[in-house]
Write a protein that holds these residues in place. Structure first.
Motif, PDB file in Angstrom:
ATOM      1  N   UNK A 279       0.826  -1.210   0.000  1.00 25.00           N
ATOM      2  CA  UNK A 279       0.000   0.000   0.000  1.00 25.00           C
ATOM      3  C   UNK A 279       0.864   1.264   0.000  1.00 25.00           C
ATOM      4  N   UNK A 280       1.949   1.250   0.770  1.00 24.26           N
ATOM      5  CA  UNK A 280       2.837   2.417   0.832  1.00 24.26           C
ATOM      6  C   UNK A 280       3.527   2.649  -0.503  1.00 24.26           C
ATOM      7  N   UNK A 281       3.931   1.560  -1.160  1.00 27.53           N
ATOM      8  CA  UNK A 281       4.591   1.692  -2.464  1.00 27.53           C
ATOM      9  C   UNK A 281       3.613   2.236  -3.497  1.00 27.53           C
ATOM     10  N   UNK A 282       2.407   1.700  -3.529  1.00 24.36           N
ATOM     11  CA  UNK A 282       1.407   2.151  -4.496  1.00 24.36           C
ATOM     12  C   UNK A 282       1.021   3.608  -4.221  1.00 24.36           C
ATOM     13  N   UNK A 283       0.899   3.967  -2.930  1.00 20.86           N
ATOM     14  CA  UNK A 283       0.534   5.348  -2.584  1.00 20.86           C
ATOM     15  C   UNK A 283       1.606   6.343  -3.029  1.00 20.86           C
ATOM     16  N   UNK A 284       2.883   5.933  -2.924  1.00 23.53           N
ATOM     17  CA  UNK A 284       3.966   6.847  -3.280  1.00 23.53           C
ATOM     18  C   UNK A 284       4.314   6.775  -4.765  1.00 23.53           C
ATOM     19  N   UNK A 285       3.828   5.747  -5.438  1.00 25.24           N
ATOM     20  CA  UNK A 285       4.153   5.558  -6.849  1.00 25.24           C
ATOM     21  C   UNK A 285       2.922   4.991  -7.555  1.00 25.24           C
ATOM     22  N   UNK A 286       1.907   5.839  -7.834  1.00 22.35           N
ATOM     23  CA  UNK A 286       0.634   5.356  -8.392  1.00 22.35           C
ATOM     24  C   UNK A 286       0.760   4.413  -9.593  1.00 22.35           C
ATOM     25  N   UNK A 287       1.748   4.586 -10.497  1.00 28.44           N
ATOM     26  CA  UNK A 287       1.852   3.620 -11.604  1.00 28.44           C
ATOM     27  C   UNK A 287       2.070   2.178 -11.136  1.00 28.44           C
ATOM     28  N   UNK A 288       2.565   2.007  -9.898  1.00 31.22           N
ATOM     29  CA  UNK A 288       2.764   0.648  -9.382  1.00 31.22           C
ATOM     30  C   UNK A 288       1.443  -0.100  -9.286  1.00 31.22           C
ATOM     31  N   UNK A 289       0.330   0.632  -9.129  1.00 27.56           N
ATOM     32  CA  UNK A 289      -0.987  -0.011  -9.051  1.00 27.56           C
ATOM     33  C   UNK A 289      -1.355  -0.674 -10.370  1.00 27.56           C
TER      34      UNK A 289
ATOM     35  N   UNK B 176       4.014  -8.053  -8.449  1.00 27.04           N
ATOM     36  CA  UNK B 176       4.390  -7.048  -7.462  1.00 27.04           C
ATOM     37  C   UNK B 176       4.434  -7.657  -6.065  1.00 27.04           C
ATOM     38  N   UNK B 177       3.438  -8.470  -5.744  1.00 29.01           N
ATOM     39  CA  UNK B 177       3.411  -9.103  -4.421  1.00 29.01           C
ATOM     40  C   UNK B 177       4.621 -10.019  -4.211  1.00 29.01           C
ATOM     41  N   UNK B 178       4.981 -10.787  -5.226  1.00 31.55           N
ATOM     42  CA  UNK B 178       6.165 -11.646  -5.104  1.00 31.55           C
ATOM     43  C   UNK B 178       7.428 -10.806  -4.955  1.00 31.55           C
ATOM     44  N   UNK B 179       7.517  -9.707  -5.705  1.00 29.39           N
ATOM     45  CA  UNK B 179       8.675  -8.839  -5.610  1.00 29.39           C
ATOM     46  C   UNK B 179       8.775  -8.232  -4.211  1.00 29.39           C
ATOM     47  N   UNK B 180       7.652  -7.805  -3.658  1.00 26.57           N
ATOM     48  CA  UNK B 180       7.649  -7.238  -2.306  1.00 26.57           C
ATOM     49  C   UNK B 180       8.059  -8.292  -1.286  1.00 26.57           C
ATOM     50  N   UNK B 181       7.536  -9.499  -1.429  1.00 25.41           N
ATOM     51  CA  UNK B 181       7.919 -10.576  -0.505  1.00 25.41           C
ATOM     52  C   UNK B 181       9.412 -10.875  -0.602  1.00 25.41           C
ATOM     53  N   UNK B 182       9.935 -10.871  -1.814  1.00 22.37           N
ATOM     54  CA  UNK B 182      11.361 -11.106  -2.026  1.00 22.37           C
ATOM     55  C   UNK B 182      12.171 -10.011  -1.331  1.00 22.37           C
ATOM     56  N   UNK B 183      11.770  -8.774  -1.529  1.00 15.94           N
ATOM     57  CA  UNK B 183      12.413  -7.615  -0.904  1.00 15.94           C
ATOM     58  C   UNK B 183      12.363  -7.728   0.625  1.00 15.94           C
ATOM     59  N   UNK B 184      11.179  -8.028   1.164  1.00 14.47           N
ATOM     60  CA  UNK B 184      11.023  -8.101   2.618  1.00 14.47           C
ATOM     61  C   UNK B 184      11.807  -9.253   3.218  1.00 14.47           C
ATOM     62  N   UNK B 185      11.707 -10.426   2.611  1.00 14.35           N
ATOM     63  CA  UNK B 185      12.372 -11.608   3.173  1.00 14.35           C
ATOM     64  C   UNK B 185      13.882 -11.419   3.211  1.00 14.35           C
ATOM     65  N   UNK B 186      14.449 -10.944   2.116  1.00 12.21           N
ATOM     66  CA  UNK B 186      15.894 -10.739   2.083  1.00 12.21           C
ATOM     67  C   UNK B 186      16.343  -9.660   3.049  1.00 12.21           C
ATOM     68  N   UNK B 187      15.643  -8.541   3.039  1.00 10.62           N
ATOM     69  CA  UNK B 187      16.012  -7.422   3.902  1.00 10.62           C
ATOM     70  C   UNK B 187      15.893  -7.803   5.369  1.00 10.62           C
TER      71      UNK B 187
END
Length: 198
Positions: free
Chosen positions: A133-143, A150-161
């Motif tokens: 939600x924060x990514x989409x709010x700050x970058x509307x084209x992400x919606x 996008x969900x898999x990419x976010x999970x990948x980002x979160x899990x690694x970080x």
């Protein structure tokens, strides 16, 4: 000014002070007892209030725990997206982990207990939607992007970080966080964690 008007701010300050005492007692008990062992009676004793006063502020222990959980999730979500670069679609590794380290150092004993009790998978599950939600709010084209992708990419980002950060926080906190980032960047050849553009 009517007496009732003068009394209202004092009452508000007293309510705020009591709620803060309850919240501080809860966090302290999480550190020393673990979330699963906390009782209303223990919180009341530590906050120097009675059980009735606790229930004037919170309907249940679950309500307090959910409130505190939301606050932690909100703070971590803000940190995870703070490293956005001017293009709005990339997240800088150094910024994110440095901000995470600063957040965790605000209350290291509490965050250490949370990091030990929660698996990275459960952290990812909890943070995935707020971060999306924060990514989409700050970058509307992400919606408009492929949402499962996008969900898999976010999970990948979160899990690694989170996995790397929690490992450092629990096992090597004396190593400067910049040194950890340098190791990761040398290994990956990249200063970014997240590219919505692929």
């Amino acid at each position: 000014m009517a007496p009732s008007d003068e009394a209202a701010p004092k009452l508000d300050r007293r309510v705020v002070r009591t709620r803060r005492a309850i919240q501080a007692a809860f966090r302290d008990l999480v550190v020393h007892e673990g979330a699963g062992k906390i009782t209303v009676s223990a919180i009341a004793r530590k906050a120097d209030i009675d059980r009735k006063t606790f229930y004037l502020h919170y309907a249940s222990l679950d309500e307090l725990a959910e409130e505190q959980g939301r606050l932690v999730v909100d703070r971590i979500t803000q940190v995870l997206v703070v490293g956005r670069e001017p293009d709005g679609i990339t997240v800088n590794l150094r910024t994110v982990v440095t901000e995470l380290a600063a957040l965790f150092q605000e209350d290291p004993a509490f965050y250490r207990r949370v990091a030990r009790e929660l698996s990275v998978d459960s952290m990812v599950d909890t943070l995935c939607e707020p971060v999306r939600q924060a990514i989409v709010a700050s970058n509307p084209p992400a919606a408009e992007l492929d949402q499962p992708g996008l969900d898999y990419l976010i999970r990948f980002f979160l899990a690694g970080t989170l996995s790397g950060f929690v490992h450092w926080f629990l096992t090597e906190p004396d190593t400067p966080i910049d040194e950890v980032v340098d190791h990761i960047q040398r290994a990956t050849g990249d200063s970014h964690l997240f590219h919505l553009t692929g």
